[in-house]
Design a protein around this motif. Structure first.
Motif, PDB file in Angstrom:
ATOM      1  N   LEU A   8       0.818  -1.209   0.000  1.00 19.83           N
ATOM      2  CA  LEU A   8       0.000   0.000   0.000  1.00 19.83           C
ATOM      3  C   LEU A   8       0.853   1.261   0.000  1.00 19.83           C
ATOM      4  O   LEU A   8       0.554   2.226  -0.711  1.00 19.83           O
ATOM      5  N   CYS A   9       1.931   1.264   0.799  1.00 21.57           N
ATOM      6  CA  CYS A   9       2.760   2.461   0.928  1.00 21.57           C
ATOM      7  C   CYS A   9       4.196   2.046   1.239  1.00 21.57           C
ATOM      8  O   CYS A   9       4.424   1.120   2.022  1.00 21.57           O
ATOM      9  N   GLN A  10       5.154   2.751   0.645  1.00 24.90           N
ATOM     10  CA  GLN A  10       6.567   2.414   0.839  1.00 24.90           C
ATOM     11  C   GLN A  10       7.136   2.953   2.150  1.00 24.90           C
ATOM     12  O   GLN A  10       8.181   2.518   2.604  1.00 24.90           O
ATOM     13  N   ARG A  11       6.450   3.936   2.745  1.00 24.37           N
ATOM     14  CA  ARG A  11       6.953   4.586   3.963  1.00 24.37           C
ATOM     15  C   ARG A  11       5.994   4.290   5.115  1.00 24.37           C
ATOM     16  O   ARG A  11       4.811   4.630   5.047  1.00 24.37           O
ATOM     17  N   GLN A  12       6.526   3.690   6.171  1.00 22.69           N
ATOM     18  CA  GLN A  12       5.698   3.303   7.303  1.00 22.69           C
ATOM     19  C   GLN A  12       6.288   3.814   8.617  1.00 22.69           C
ATOM     20  O   GLN A  12       7.508   3.906   8.762  1.00 22.69           O
ATOM     21  N   VAL A  13       5.400   4.140   9.544  1.00 24.42           N
ATOM     22  CA  VAL A  13       5.795   4.510  10.900  1.00 24.42           C
ATOM     23  C   VAL A  13       5.086   3.565  11.862  1.00 24.42           C
ATOM     24  O   VAL A  13       3.854   3.463  11.844  1.00 24.42           O
ATOM     25  N   TYR A  14       5.851   2.874  12.691  1.00 22.00           N
ATOM     26  CA  TYR A  14       5.281   1.963  13.686  1.00 22.00           C
ATOM     27  C   TYR A  14       5.340   2.627  15.057  1.00 22.00           C
ATOM     28  O   TYR A  14       6.411   2.970  15.542  1.00 22.00           O
ATOM     29  N   VAL A  15       4.169   2.809  15.659  1.00 23.54           N
ATOM     30  CA  VAL A  15       4.057   3.406  16.986  1.00 23.54           C
ATOM     31  C   VAL A  15       3.540   2.322  17.931  1.00 23.54           C
ATOM     32  O   VAL A  15       2.444   1.785  17.728  1.00 23.54           O
ATOM     33  N   TYR A  16       4.317   2.000  18.949  1.00 22.50           N
ATOM     34  CA  TYR A  16       3.895   0.923  19.849  1.00 22.50           C
ATOM     35  C   TYR A  16       4.570   1.071  21.202  1.00 22.50           C
ATOM     36  O   TYR A  16       5.443   1.922  21.388  1.00 22.50           O
ATOM     37  N   SER A  17       4.151   0.240  22.158  1.00 25.86           N
ATOM     38  CA  SER A  17       4.664   0.304  23.517  1.00 25.86           C
ATOM     39  C   SER A  17       5.378  -0.993  23.888  1.00 25.86           C
ATOM     40  O   SER A  17       4.975  -2.081  23.457  1.00 25.86           O
ATOM     41  N   ALA A  18       6.401  -0.861  24.681  1.00 22.82           N
ATOM     42  CA  ALA A  18       7.113  -2.041  25.183  1.00 22.82           C
ATOM     43  C   ALA A  18       6.307  -2.748  26.255  1.00 22.82           C
ATOM     44  O   ALA A  18       6.600  -3.893  26.615  1.00 22.82           O
ATOM     45  N   ASN A  19       5.284  -2.067  26.776  1.00 22.16           N
ATOM     46  CA  ASN A  19       4.472  -2.620  27.858  1.00 22.16           C
ATOM     47  C   ASN A  19       3.002  -2.644  27.438  1.00 22.16           C
ATOM     48  O   ASN A  19       2.173  -1.912  27.961  1.00 22.16           O
ATOM     49  N   ASP A  20       2.701  -3.488  26.467  1.00 25.09           N
ATOM     50  CA  ASP A  20       1.342  -3.607  25.940  1.00 25.09           C
ATOM     51  C   ASP A  20       0.953  -5.083  25.947  1.00 25.09           C
ATOM     52  O   ASP A  20       1.554  -5.890  25.241  1.00 25.09           O
ATOM     53  N   SER A  21      -0.057  -5.413  26.732  1.00 21.63           N
ATOM     54  CA  SER A  21      -0.438  -6.823  26.878  1.00 21.63           C
ATOM     55  C   SER A  21      -1.250  -7.331  25.693  1.00 21.63           C
ATOM     56  O   SER A  21      -1.420  -8.544  25.529  1.00 21.63           O
ATOM     57  N   ILE A  22      -1.759  -6.428  24.852  1.00 17.60           N
ATOM     58  CA  ILE A  22      -2.555  -6.853  23.697  1.00 17.60           C
ATOM     59  C   ILE A  22      -1.705  -6.871  22.422  1.00 17.60           C
ATOM     60  O   ILE A  22      -1.660  -7.871  21.710  1.00 17.60           O
ATOM     61  N   THR A  23      -1.041  -5.759  22.155  1.00 10.80           N
ATOM     62  CA  THR A  23      -0.159  -5.710  20.988  1.00 10.80           C
ATOM     63  C   THR A  23       1.239  -6.105  21.413  1.00 10.80           C
ATOM     64  O   THR A  23       1.975  -5.305  22.013  1.00 10.80           O
ATOM     65  N   ASP A  24       1.604  -7.337  21.127  1.00  9.72           N
ATOM     66  CA  ASP A  24       2.886  -7.896  21.552  1.00  9.72           C
ATOM     67  C   ASP A  24       4.036  -7.145  20.868  1.00  9.72           C
ATOM     68  O   ASP A  24       4.176  -7.206  19.643  1.00  9.72           O
ATOM     69  N   PRO A  25       4.869  -6.433  21.644  1.00  3.53           N
ATOM     70  CA  PRO A  25       5.949  -5.651  21.027  1.00  3.53           C
ATOM     71  C   PRO A  25       6.952  -6.512  20.265  1.00  3.53           C
ATOM     72  O   PRO A  25       7.511  -6.066  19.258  1.00  3.53           O
ATOM     73  N   GLU A  26       7.167  -7.738  20.706  1.00  6.07           N
ATOM     74  CA  GLU A  26       8.102  -8.619  20.005  1.00  6.07           C
ATOM     75  C   GLU A  26       7.596  -8.961  18.611  1.00  6.07           C
ATOM     76  O   GLU A  26       8.375  -9.011  17.651  1.00  6.07           O
ATOM     77  N   MET A  27       6.278  -9.176  18.495  1.00  6.64           N
ATOM     78  CA  MET A  27       5.699  -9.473  17.188  1.00  6.64           C
ATOM     79  C   MET A  27       5.749  -8.241  16.273  1.00  6.64           C
ATOM     80  O   MET A  27       6.002  -8.353  15.072  1.00  6.64           O
ATOM     81  N   VAL A  28       5.502  -7.070  16.857  1.00  3.45           N
ATOM     82  CA  VAL A  28       5.586  -5.836  16.071  1.00  3.45           C
ATOM     83  C   VAL A  28       7.004  -5.656  15.542  1.00  3.45           C
ATOM     84  O   VAL A  28       7.215  -5.298  14.372  1.00  3.45           O
ATOM     85  N   GLU A  29       7.999  -5.930  16.391  1.00  3.75           N
ATOM     86  CA  GLU A  29       9.388  -5.766  15.978  1.00  3.75           C
ATOM     87  C   GLU A  29       9.789  -6.787  14.914  1.00  3.75           C
ATOM     88  O   GLU A  29      10.608  -6.486  14.034  1.00  3.75           O
ATOM     89  N   LYS A  30       9.217  -7.974  14.969  1.00  5.93           N
ATOM     90  CA  LYS A  30       9.454  -8.956  13.906  1.00  5.93           C
ATOM     91  C   LYS A  30       8.891  -8.436  12.582  1.00  5.93           C
ATOM     92  O   LYS A  30       9.512  -8.592  11.525  1.00  5.93           O
ATOM     93  N   MET A  31       7.709  -7.815  12.655  1.00  4.63           N
ATOM     94  CA  MET A  31       7.111  -7.237  11.459  1.00  4.63           C
ATOM     95  C   MET A  31       7.984  -6.098  10.913  1.00  4.63           C
ATOM     96  O   MET A  31       8.222  -6.007   9.709  1.00  4.63           O
ATOM     97  N   ILE A  32       8.471  -5.250  11.810  1.00  4.66           N
ATOM     98  CA  ILE A  32       9.325  -4.127  11.409  1.00  4.66           C
ATOM     99  C   ILE A  32      10.577  -4.630  10.687  1.00  4.66           C
ATOM    100  O   ILE A  32      10.937  -4.137   9.610  1.00  4.66           O
ATOM    101  N   ASN A  33      11.233  -5.609  11.269  1.00  8.26           N
ATOM    102  CA  ASN A  33      12.455  -6.154  10.663  1.00  8.26           C
ATOM    103  C   ASN A  33      12.168  -6.792   9.308  1.00  8.26           C
ATOM    104  O   ASN A  33      12.958  -6.634   8.366  1.00  8.26           O
ATOM    105  N   ALA A  34      11.047  -7.496   9.218  1.00  8.34           N
ATOM    106  CA  ALA A  34      10.692  -8.152   7.965  1.00  8.34           C
ATOM    107  C   ALA A  34      10.384  -7.133   6.876  1.00  8.34           C
ATOM    108  O   ALA A  34      10.772  -7.309   5.717  1.00  8.34           O
ATOM    109  N   ARG A  35       9.696  -6.051   7.255  1.00 10.43           N
ATOM    110  CA  ARG A  35       9.370  -5.008   6.272  1.00 10.43           C
ATOM    111  C   ARG A  35      10.645  -4.294   5.793  1.00 10.43           C
ATOM    112  O   ARG A  35      10.782  -3.973   4.615  1.00 10.43           O
ATOM    113  N   ARG A  36      11.560  -4.050   6.705  1.00  5.58           N
ATOM    114  CA  ARG A  36      12.824  -3.405   6.321  1.00  5.58           C
ATOM    115  C   ARG A  36      13.612  -4.282   5.356  1.00  5.58           C
ATOM    116  O   ARG A  36      14.221  -3.785   4.401  1.00  5.58           O
TER     117      ARG A  36
END
Length: 231
Positions: free
Chosen positions: A189-217
């Motif tokens: 959809l877009c080549q430029r992305q910004v990920y906003v998240y918290s290290a202390n979030d019980s619903i949005t797992d930060p480790e999974m978000v970071e895996k997504m970030i690394n994969a997108r990069r």
């Protein structure tokens, strides 16, 4: 951390209902995407024409380059809508748009797609969340105050979750949560992305978000990260 009005942005917004987020109703998600795209395209046309009139620009293409589109969505409720938007954008490219959409709708999608591709940004706020059963339960506990309604929703999710997993097994296809994650990973959809998240979030797992970030990069996307230490 973001005040769109201070940035002189025109804002088109919508909220996915709890029922839509739980069922991922294709019909309702499609309606939300169409409504947002139509409104955004109308605003862009108006602003572009004003630029042409004020600056006496003869070529409207010069005006178009100055108007980016930023998509900012929160949690999986927003991610499901954008997932549907990306699907519809790809249908336009491959000319598989449903006949129920007008030529005006197709042109609206092209306007949004072009501006996302050239100067746009996609802001993923506390998402994507890998859709585990226990996360659904916690999300309902947080968002639904009425105990009877909470019980009904949890019962519905239990049956829905069991049914979808069973059908995925029988039909030998990806589970719903796997398919969603794959769609977010492969989104163009877009080549430029910004990920906003918290290290202390019980619903949005930060480790999974970071895996997504690394994969997108690794796929060549321009990714910016804003990580908070607390929710």
């Amino acid at each position: 951390y973001i005040n769109h009005s201070q940035q002189r942005c025109a804002v088109v917004y919508g909220t996915s209902t709890t029922a839509t987020s739980i069922t991922r109703s294709s019909k309702k998600l499609t309606a939300m995407v169409l409504d947002s795209v139509r409104k955004a395209a109308a605003i862009i046309r108006t602003v572009e024409q004003e630029i042409v009139n004020i600056n006496d620009v003869k070529d409207i293409n010069c005006a178009q380059k100055n108007i980016p589109v930023v998509i900012h969505y929160f949690s999986n409720g927003g991610a499901f809508v954008v997932e549907k938007m990306n699907e519809m954008m790809n249908d336009i490219i491959t000319q598989r748009m449903d006949k129920k959409f007008s030529l005006d709708d197709v042109e609206d999608f092209k306007i949004i797609r072009e501006r996302l591709k050239t100067k746009g940004f996609e802001i993923l706020d506390s998402c994507p969340t890998y859709m585990k059963y226990n996360i659904y339960m916690e999300a309902i506990d947080r968002s639904v105050k009425l105990l009877p309604l909470r019980a009904v929703l949890k019962t519905f999710i239990l049956f829905s979750h069991t049914y979808k997993r069973t059908m995925s097994y029988i039909c030998n296809r990806d589970k719903v949560e796997v398919l969603f994650w794959k769609n977010m990973l492969e989104s163009n959809l877009c080549q430029r992305q910004v990920y906003v998240y918290s290290a202390n979030d019980s619903i949005t797992d930060p480790e999974m978000v970071e895996k997504m970030i690394n994969a997108r990069r690794k796929r060549g996307f321009d990714v910016t990260v804003l990580k908070f230490e607390d929710s």
